[in-house]
Design a protein around this motif. Structure first.
Motif, PDB file in Angstrom:
ATOM      1  N   GLY A   2       0.813  -1.208   0.000  1.00 37.43           N
ATOM      2  CA  GLY A   2       0.000   0.000   0.000  1.00 37.43           C
ATOM      3  C   GLY A   2       0.846   1.257   0.000  1.00 37.43           C
ATOM      4  O   GLY A   2       2.043   1.243   0.329  1.00 37.43           O
ATOM      5  N   PHE A   3       0.213   2.355  -0.389  1.00 35.20           N
ATOM      6  CA  PHE A   3       0.906   3.639  -0.464  1.00 35.20           C
ATOM      7  C   PHE A   3       1.422   4.063   0.905  1.00 35.20           C
ATOM      8  O   PHE A   3       2.523   4.594   1.038  1.00 35.20           O
ATOM      9  CB  PHE A   3      -0.044   4.700  -1.035  1.00 35.20           C
ATOM     10  CG  PHE A   3       0.538   6.073  -1.031  1.00 35.20           C
ATOM     11  CD1 PHE A   3       1.545   6.408  -1.928  1.00 35.20           C
ATOM     12  CD2 PHE A   3       0.131   7.029  -0.111  1.00 35.20           C
ATOM     13  CE1 PHE A   3       2.115   7.663  -1.925  1.00 35.20           C
ATOM     14  CE2 PHE A   3       0.684   8.286  -0.101  1.00 35.20           C
ATOM     15  CZ  PHE A   3       1.674   8.603  -1.014  1.00 35.20           C
ATOM     16  N   GLU A   4       0.609   3.828   1.936  1.00 34.57           N
ATOM     17  CA  GLU A   4       1.001   4.259   3.284  1.00 34.57           C
ATOM     18  C   GLU A   4       2.249   3.512   3.761  1.00 34.57           C
ATOM     19  O   GLU A   4       3.148   4.101   4.345  1.00 34.57           O
ATOM     20  CB  GLU A   4      -0.143   4.026   4.282  1.00 34.57           C
ATOM     21  CG  GLU A   4      -1.381   4.835   4.001  1.00 34.57           C
ATOM     22  CD  GLU A   4      -2.303   4.157   2.987  1.00 34.57           C
ATOM     23  OE1 GLU A   4      -2.100   2.954   2.681  1.00 34.57           O
ATOM     24  OE2 GLU A   4      -3.200   4.837   2.492  1.00 34.57           O
ATOM     25  N   ARG A   5       2.261   2.221   3.481  1.00 39.57           N
ATOM     26  CA  ARG A   5       3.418   1.427   3.902  1.00 39.57           C
ATOM     27  C   ARG A   5       4.667   1.860   3.131  1.00 39.57           C
ATOM     28  O   ARG A   5       5.754   1.966   3.703  1.00 39.57           O
ATOM     29  CB  ARG A   5       3.131  -0.048   3.689  1.00 39.57           C
ATOM     30  CG  ARG A   5       4.228  -0.920   4.201  1.00 39.57           C
ATOM     31  CD  ARG A   5       3.865  -2.372   4.123  1.00 39.57           C
ATOM     32  NE  ARG A   5       4.980  -3.167   4.580  1.00 39.57           N
ATOM     33  CZ  ARG A   5       5.023  -4.462   4.532  1.00 39.57           C
ATOM     34  NH1 ARG A   5       4.001  -5.132   4.059  1.00 39.57           N
ATOM     35  NH2 ARG A   5       6.092  -5.114   4.958  1.00 39.57           N
ATOM     36  N   HIS A   6       4.533   2.084   1.846  1.00 40.58           N
ATOM     37  CA  HIS A   6       5.662   2.530   1.029  1.00 40.58           C
ATOM     38  C   HIS A   6       6.187   3.886   1.524  1.00 40.58           C
ATOM     39  O   HIS A   6       7.396   4.087   1.636  1.00 40.58           O
ATOM     40  CB  HIS A   6       5.233   2.626  -0.431  1.00 40.58           C
ATOM     41  CG  HIS A   6       6.314   3.116  -1.342  1.00 40.58           C
ATOM     42  ND1 HIS A   6       7.438   2.362  -1.623  1.00 40.58           N
ATOM     43  CD2 HIS A   6       6.459   4.292  -2.014  1.00 40.58           C
ATOM     44  CE1 HIS A   6       8.223   3.048  -2.433  1.00 40.58           C
ATOM     45  NE2 HIS A   6       7.649   4.222  -2.688  1.00 40.58           N
ATOM     46  N   LEU A   7       5.272   4.800   1.825  1.00 39.55           N
ATOM     47  CA  LEU A   7       5.671   6.122   2.320  1.00 39.55           C
ATOM     48  C   LEU A   7       6.377   6.007   3.669  1.00 39.55           C
ATOM     49  O   LEU A   7       7.411   6.648   3.897  1.00 39.55           O
ATOM     50  CB  LEU A   7       4.457   7.035   2.432  1.00 39.55           C
ATOM     51  CG  LEU A   7       4.715   8.446   2.938  1.00 39.55           C
ATOM     52  CD1 LEU A   7       5.593   9.202   1.944  1.00 39.55           C
ATOM     53  CD2 LEU A   7       3.422   9.179   3.176  1.00 39.55           C
ATOM     54  N   THR A  10       9.872   4.597   3.160  1.00 33.46           N
ATOM     55  CA  THR A  10      10.747   5.600   2.542  1.00 33.46           C
ATOM     56  C   THR A  10      11.208   6.629   3.566  1.00 33.46           C
ATOM     57  O   THR A  10      12.392   6.964   3.633  1.00 33.46           O
ATOM     58  CB  THR A  10      10.016   6.294   1.383  1.00 33.46           C
ATOM     59  OG1 THR A  10       9.611   5.307   0.439  1.00 33.46           O
ATOM     60  CG2 THR A  10      10.906   7.320   0.717  1.00 33.46           C
TER      61      THR A  10
END
Length: 104
Positions: A2-7, A10
């Motif tokens: 998911g986007f949240e996990r990737h963010l 990072t």
């Protein structure tokens, strides 16, 4: 992923990398100045490059590329000092030695 996990990953990787760079810069600046390998201005610049990103890494965009630029300056100083002509028996650095004890 998911986007949240990737963010989140990072942000964690970038912050951990900057902390590692901070520790490296402070250590190298302190050792280089203590041994007399670097000019005092380069050591102070290293401390500044280390402490600024520690506190304001997100608000100053120049704080991340400042560390590689400082490493380049340190590398240039080391290369310049190693290629400089010196007399036979003269050490590479200006290490401050303790005075010898006088026997009586």
């Amino acid at each position: 992923m998911g986007f949240e996990r990737h963010l989140a990953l990072t942000v964690l990787v970038v912050s951990q990398a900057m902390r590692t760079a901070v520790v490296s810069a402070l250590s190298i600046a302190t050792i280089g100045c203590g041994l007399g390998l670097f000019p005092r201005s380069l050591s102070r610049l290293g401390s500044l490059v280390a402490l600024v990103p520690l506190f304001v890494v997100t608000s100053l965009p120049w704080s991340e590329p400042a560390f590689p630029a400082w490493v380049l300056a340190v590398s240039g100083q080391i290369l310049r000092s190693s290629l400089a002509p010196r007399r036979r028996g003269q050490p590479l650095s200006r290490v401050r030695r303790a005075p010898r004890a006088v026997r009586s």
